[in-house]
Every structure is written in structure tokens, then in C-alpha cells.
Design an enzyme around this catalytic site. Structure first.
Site, PDB file in Angstrom:
ATOM      1  N   GLY A 106       0.835  -1.198   0.000  1.00 25.02           N
ATOM      2  CA  GLY A 106       0.000   0.000   0.000  1.00 25.02           C
ATOM      3  C   GLY A 106       0.866   1.243   0.000  1.00 25.02           C
TER       4      GLY A 106
ATOM      5  N   HIS B 122      -2.174   7.850   6.833  1.00 25.05           N
ATOM      6  CA  HIS B 122      -1.130   8.641   6.163  1.00 25.05           C
ATOM      7  C   HIS B 122      -1.719   9.936   5.608  1.00 25.05           C
ATOM      8  CE1 HIS B 122       2.527   6.302   6.211  1.00 25.05           C
ATOM      9  NE2 HIS B 122       1.941   5.227   5.712  1.00 25.05           N
TER      10      HIS B 122
ATOM     11  N   GLN C 166       3.080   9.881   1.234  1.00 17.94           N
ATOM     12  CA  GLN C 166       4.413   9.276   1.339  1.00 17.94           C
ATOM     13  C   GLN C 166       5.328   9.655   0.179  1.00 17.94           C
ATOM     14  OE1 GLN C 166       2.443   5.275   2.092  1.00 17.94           O
ATOM     15  NE2 GLN C 166       4.407   5.013   3.120  1.00 17.94           N
TER      16      GLN C 166
ATOM     17  N   HIS D  97      -4.466   2.002   7.608  1.00 15.00           N
ATOM     18  CA  HIS D  97      -3.076   2.477   7.680  1.00 15.00           C
ATOM     19  C   HIS D  97      -2.843   3.587   6.642  1.00 15.00           C
ATOM     20  CE1 HIS D  97       1.434   1.461   7.919  1.00 15.00           C
ATOM     21  NE2 HIS D  97       1.344   2.234   6.864  1.00 15.00           N
ATOM     22  N   GLU D  98      -3.349   3.379   5.417  1.00 14.02           N
ATOM     23  CA  GLU D  98      -3.122   4.374   4.352  1.00 14.02           C
ATOM     24  C   GLU D  98      -3.943   5.633   4.587  1.00 14.02           C
ATOM     25  OE1 GLU D  98      -0.612   3.699   2.744  1.00 14.02           O
ATOM     26  OE2 GLU D  98      -0.551   1.533   2.994  1.00 14.02           O
TER      27      GLU D  98
ATOM     28  N   CYS E 137       5.753  -0.310   7.180  1.00  8.78           N
ATOM     29  CA  CYS E 137       5.441   0.854   6.350  1.00  8.78           C
ATOM     30  C   CYS E 137       6.649   1.197   5.497  1.00  8.78           C
ATOM     31  CB  CYS E 137       5.099   2.034   7.262  1.00  8.78           C
ATOM     32  SG  CYS E 137       4.716   3.548   6.370  1.00  8.78           S
ATOM     33  N   LEU E 138       6.418   1.518   4.227  1.00  6.59           N
ATOM     34  CA  LEU E 138       7.528   1.875   3.341  1.00  6.59           C
ATOM     35  C   LEU E 138       8.248   3.137   3.826  1.00  6.59           C
ATOM     36  CD1 LEU E 138       5.925   1.186  -0.157  1.00  6.59           C
ATOM     37  CD2 LEU E 138       7.638  -0.188   1.044  1.00  6.59           C
TER      38      LEU E 138
HETATM   39 NI    NI Z   1       2.641   3.271   5.575  1.00  5.60          NI
END
Ligand code: NI
Length: 168
Positions: free
Chosen positions: A46, A138, A51, A134-135, A92-93
Site C-alpha cells: 500500500g 497517512h 508518502q 493504515h493508508e 510501512c515503506l
Molecule cells: Ni505506511
């Protein structure tokens, strides 16, 4: 298509609150393509526009094993969440190599626009429910590690800052 740079925690730009997309046009569809390519290459399941330092409400997700089931959520909102909660280990990236347990509603219903600008609703459970929440966090400027204790959070911050300094 272009691969985009992913911001790394604790970059303050990750705390920017994303604006709703006013019109789902070719610019947004290009952003979706670039975000999808970035997510697949990372690789991740995701990615939120926040991000990649674009502060508009766009999320891409692919939780399939075959990596060919892209889901696009524009202006997503949670319209229902179950009382039942569940703990998952998240990553998370933007927080490389850190995984920790977060408790969230077990199931959610999300309403969003697709790439054609059409409204849809989706009931999600398991990993997809976790990923959507989660997204969306963000887009609101929240990173999953901020659910953890202050002690853990400080440890993660110093670890990532050290990692940043030693990168050549
Ligand atoms: Ni993330």
C-alpha cells in the site's frame, strides 16, 4: 511512468494533512500510475500520496500474492468500523525495517472514488482492512508508529536517523 521518492519517518512532511482531490482527471490518473509503480518496485502492499510528498487524498493498494490486483482509493473515508478490534503486525515503506503491533477495528466499510471518478463502497476485513486504515492515516498525517508507546517511538526515531546519517 516514473518511480517516485518515498519520504522516510520522521520527515515532518509525513505529517501534512492531504486535501481532497477536486477532480479525477489525467493528472490524478498519472499520479495513480506513478504511485502504483513505486509501490510495486519498493515492494509494498500500500502507498498513500502523502508518502511521495503529494498532499492529495490518493491511495493505492495491492494485497494479492500475484501483484496484479491494484485497488485505487481517491478521497477515501471510513463510513463504518466494527466494534471488534484486532492486533496486526504492521510495517510501512516510510518506516523501513520496523514492524510492530497495532490494534484497529477488525472490519471497515470504505467509501471512495475510483480512477474514473465514480463513487464505490467496499467492505474490508483482515489485511485489506488494516491496510486501508493504515493508508488513510497517512492522508491525515499519521504514521503507524505513532500508535506505539513514546519510549518505542523514540527508539525508532533514533534508529532511523542513525540509518539516514550512515547512508552513502
Ligand atoms: Ni505506511
Amino acid at each position: 511512468m516514473a518511480k517516485l521518492d518515498i519520504l522516510t519517518y520522521p520527515d515532518p512532511r509525513l505529517h501534512t494533512v492531504a486535501k481532497p482531490v477536486a477532480a479525477v482527471d489525467d493528472r490524478i490518473r498519472q499520479l495513480v500510475k506513478d504511485m502504483a509503480e513505486t509501490m510495486y518496485e519498493a515492494p509494498g502492499i500500500g502507498l498513500a500520496a502523502t508518502q511521495v510528498n503529494v498532499h492529495e487524498q490518493v491511495v493505492v493498494i495491492d494485497i494479492s500474492e500475484t501483484r496484479d490486483q491494484l485497488q485505487v482509493f481517491i478521497n477515501p473515508e471510513i463510513v463504518w468500523a466494527s466494534d471488534k478490534r484486532k492486533v496486526w503486525e504492521e510495517g510501512c515503506l516510510s518506516v523501513p525495517e520496523i514492524y510492530d503491533r497495532v490494534e484497529r477495528p477488525d472490519r471497515v466499510r470504505v467509501r471512495a472514488l475510483n480512477e474514473k471518478g465514480e463513487t464505490f463502497e467496499l467492505d474490508a476485513d483482515d489485511l485489506l482492512a488494516v491496510c486501508i486504515q493504515h493508508e488513510i492515516d497517512h492522508l491525515r498525517g499519521k504514521v503507524f508508529v505513532e500508535y506505539l508507546s513514546p519510549l518505542k517511538l523514540n527508539r525508532i526515531k533514533s534508529k532511523l536517523q542513525k540509518r539516514e546519517r550512515t547512508r552513502m
